[in-house]
Design an enzyme around this catalytic site. Structure first.
Site, short mmCIF file in Angstrom:
data_model
loop_
_atom_site.label_atom_id
_atom_site.label_comp_id
_atom_site.label_asym_id
_atom_site.label_seq_id
_atom_site.Cartn_x
_atom_site.Cartn_y
_atom_site.Cartn_z
CB CYS A 28 45.00 29.99 37.39
SG CYS A 28 46.11 29.08 38.40
CG ASP A 75 43.31 23.75 43.07
OD1 ASP A 75 42.52 24.27 42.30
OD2 ASP A 75 42.72 23.09 44.36
CB CYS A 109 41.98 28.20 38.62
SG CYS A 109 43.30 27.18 39.76
CG ASP A 110 42.36 22.91 39.27
OD1 ASP A 110 42.78 23.47 38.45
OD2 ASP A 110 42.61 22.17 39.90
CE LYS A 111 39.24 23.02 43.05
NZ LYS A 111 40.10 21.84 42.62
CB CYS A 115 48.01 23.16 35.43
SG CYS A 115 48.18 23.91 37.18
CD GLU A 158 43.26 19.28 43.91
OE1 GLU A 158 42.23 19.35 43.12
OE2 GLU A 158 44.29 20.20 43.95
CB SER A 167 46.17 17.59 41.67
OG SER A 167 46.47 18.56 40.47
FE1 FES Z 1 45.15 27.05 38.64
FE2 FES Z 1 46.42 24.54 38.04
S1 FES Z 1 46.58 25.77 39.95
S2 FES Z 1 44.85 25.82 36.98
#
Ligand code: FES
Length: 576
Positions: free
Chosen positions: A50, A82, A123-125, A202, A465, A491
């Site tokens: 990520c 994640d 990535c997410d966070k 992702c 999640e 997620s």
């Molecule tokens: Fe990093 Fe989905 S685990 S973007």
């Protein structure tokens, strides 16, 4: 907000500064003449795909800033993926890292006396955190997205018919399908090898791309910056579109400094509304609720969970992206990216066009030459507003009820419930692991409502999640027949009949703690209610019997210990 950087070169300690600069490898006479100190705030790690391209981009930015006569200084931050934490005992570090990252970037920026800031994170966070230090410091700046992963393909069904659009979601669902005996070992291996040929987040409308979309739609990222692929494959350099975005972002930063346009001139209330509208039109993740509320708090813009419901419920789903649709994020990029979606929404009167953006132009000016989806060469990635994938009101809804007196989120991703509501029997678990064991043992059947409690921001802590549970349900063909409700999160990969963010959470005495096995639970999107089907007297009696919830053991001085003490409920974005 005061500009804490202005006195750095004008004070009397230039001699000491020269010693420091020389020792760090800078030429003091050049550094003293720099036209701007630019914080290159980056969440780099080589630990996961990520954010593993972030350092390359950050170095590119340092060089580009130098070529403009400035000094780019790297500021690091922890980048939690994640993919590496979900379903493990360390899952709580994911959401906690959002605020930790923002703090690191703020600290480095002020400690190095930055004038401007470019944030690079995937990535997410980390993506959520990108806007927080910009909003908090109001330093001139913008966001660069490292990019999403390119999709893959395989030659067996049900995945072959998806074409070149497979993402990590397909592998995860394939893995659950293998466990359930629905595909072979060889097929799973093939999925494993093919779904993700290179780096990047992702690859569809999961949380990272939801947050890159928010950054672009709110005006803090250059147009078409939210959807590019990170690279060509794992062995290649970063994608040319990323390079071009990075270089253009430095030009944009200098233009913003010249024009005096700061983040809080861009991240105004109307811009938040635009961001939520765009994310809804694209089927964004439930996590956007937490993160948009947190970013609004940093920008000092009053914005509530009910505001988001009111804005979202007018918006049709028009982007045909996974998890609700067919395509990967890169497919959207190929037809023009987020600007195509925003053009459609602007023409339909769903966006404010007169808000400022980091181009130094308004949104309407940015979109002037962008074609409407119906005027593109034949495609089915973005639908016209008049002919959407799903009508308004069928994506994420804020519910409340006897099980969620404050609020909770229902994610339907464009689907409708057959009977207009879901009514099922509770199977109650006090941890994700216990719920997983029950699903694997075949203890969850059609008509059940899985209840996972004490996994909220305080309870877990860190509100993990429940994605592996939703993947198991999908992989076993139970996605349409079993609901999952929780005070934890989902997620962006998650889809099904899902209710998360239940507030108050179990650890704070919420009524989810009073649910018993076999109770009837009713989820009704039309009335926007989540109810436990027992009398109010019975619920009150059960609540009176609830003891103090037993919290998981967390060291007081640890990040999670501090998080547990400080965090607000999901209703307010889990802000600290
Ligand atoms: Fe990093 Fe989905 S685990 S973007």
């Amino acid at each position: 907000m005061s500009d804490k950087s202005v006195s750095y070169w004008s004070d009397t300690r230039q001699g000491l500064r020269a010693v420091e600069l020389r020792a760090a490898g800078f030429e003091p006479s050049e550094a003293v003449n720099t036209n701007a100190v630019v914080t290159i705030a980056n969440a780099y790690t080589n630990a996961h795909r990520c954010n593993n391209r972030v350092r390359r981009i950050a170095d590119l930015l340092v060089d580009a800033v130098a070529s403009k006569g400035g000094q780019g200084l790297l500021v690091g931050a922890p980048a939690v993926s994640d993919a590496l934490t979900q379903g493990t005992v360390n899952a709580g570090y994911s959401l906690a890292s959002r605020d930790l990252m923002a703090d690191c970037m703020e600290t480095g920026h002020y400690a190095h006396h930055g004038n401007g800031m470019i944030v690079v994170s995937g990535c997410d966070k980390t993506g959520a955190a990108a806007l927080m230090p910009l909003a908090r410091t109001n330093a001139f700046g913008l966001v660069v997205y490292p990019g999403t992963s390119s999709p893959g393909r395989v030659d067996f069904e049900p995945w072959a018919s998806k074409g070149n659009n497979l993402t990590i979601m397909d592998y995860m669902e394939g893995s659950a399908a293998r466990e359930a005996g629905r595909i072979s070992d060889d097929e799973l291996t093939s999925l494993q090898r093919c779904v993700m040929p290179g780096s990047g987040t992702c690859g569809a409308m999961f949380t990272a791309n939801t947050m890159s979309t928010i950054a672009e739609a709110i005006g803090m990222m250059l147009p078409r910056g939210a959807s590019h692929p990170a690279d060509y494959d794992a062995g290649s350099d970063i994608h040319d579109d990323v390079k071009n975005q990075a270089l253009a972002s430095v030009e944009a930063l200098y233009r913003l400094m010249e024009m005096g346009i700061r983040p809080r001139d861009i991240m105004v209330r109307e811009a938040f509304e635009n961001a939520v509208t765009t994310a809804y039109a694209m089927g964004g993740s439930t996590n956007l609720y937490l993160h948009v509320l947190a970013i609004a708090r940093e920008a000092d813009v009053p914005f509530t969970i009910e505001d988001m419901q009111r804005i979202g419920e007018r918006v049709p789903l028009i982007a045909n992206l996974q998890p609700h649709g067919a395509y990967a994020m890169v497919s959207l990029h190929q037809v023009g990216g987020v600007p195509v979606v925003m053009k459609a929404l602007l023409e339909a009167g769903l966006l404010y066009g007169d808000v400022m953006t980091v181009t130094g132009k308004t949104l309407a000016e940015n979109l002037a030459e962008v074609p409407l989806p119906e005027n593109l060469p034949e495609q089915d990635v973005v639908f016209p507003v008049a002919r959407p994938l799903a009508a308004p009101g069928n994506h994420i809804s804020v519910l409340s009820g006897s099980l969620a007196p404050e609020s909770c989120l229902l994610k339907l991703s464009g689907k409708t419930l057959e009977d207009g509501e879901f009514r099922g029997k509770a199977k109650v678990f006090d941890s994700e692991q216990a719920a997983m064991a029950a699903i694997r043992e075949g203890g969850v059947i059609a008509g059940d409502v899985i209840v996972v409690r004490h996994v909220g921001p305080v309870g877990a802590p860190g509100m993990p999640e429940m994605v592996h549970l939703t993947i198991q349900l999908q992989g076993r063909g139970l996605g349409k027949d079993v609901a999952l409700i929780t005070d934890g999160r989902f997620s962006g990969v998650s889809h099904g009949i899902l209710v998360g963010h239940i507030c108050p959470e179990g650890a704070k005495g919420g009524p989810i703690g009073a649910v018993r096995d076999g109770d009837t639970i009713v989820i009704n999107p039309k009335t926007r209610r989540l109810d436990l089907d027992i009398t109010p007297d019975e619920l009150a009696a059960r609540m009176a019997q609830l003891g103090t919830p037993v919290l998981s053991d967390v060291a007081k001085g640890s990040v999670l210990g501090k998080y547990r003490r400080l965090v607000s409920s999901a209703h307010y974005g889990c802000v600290l």
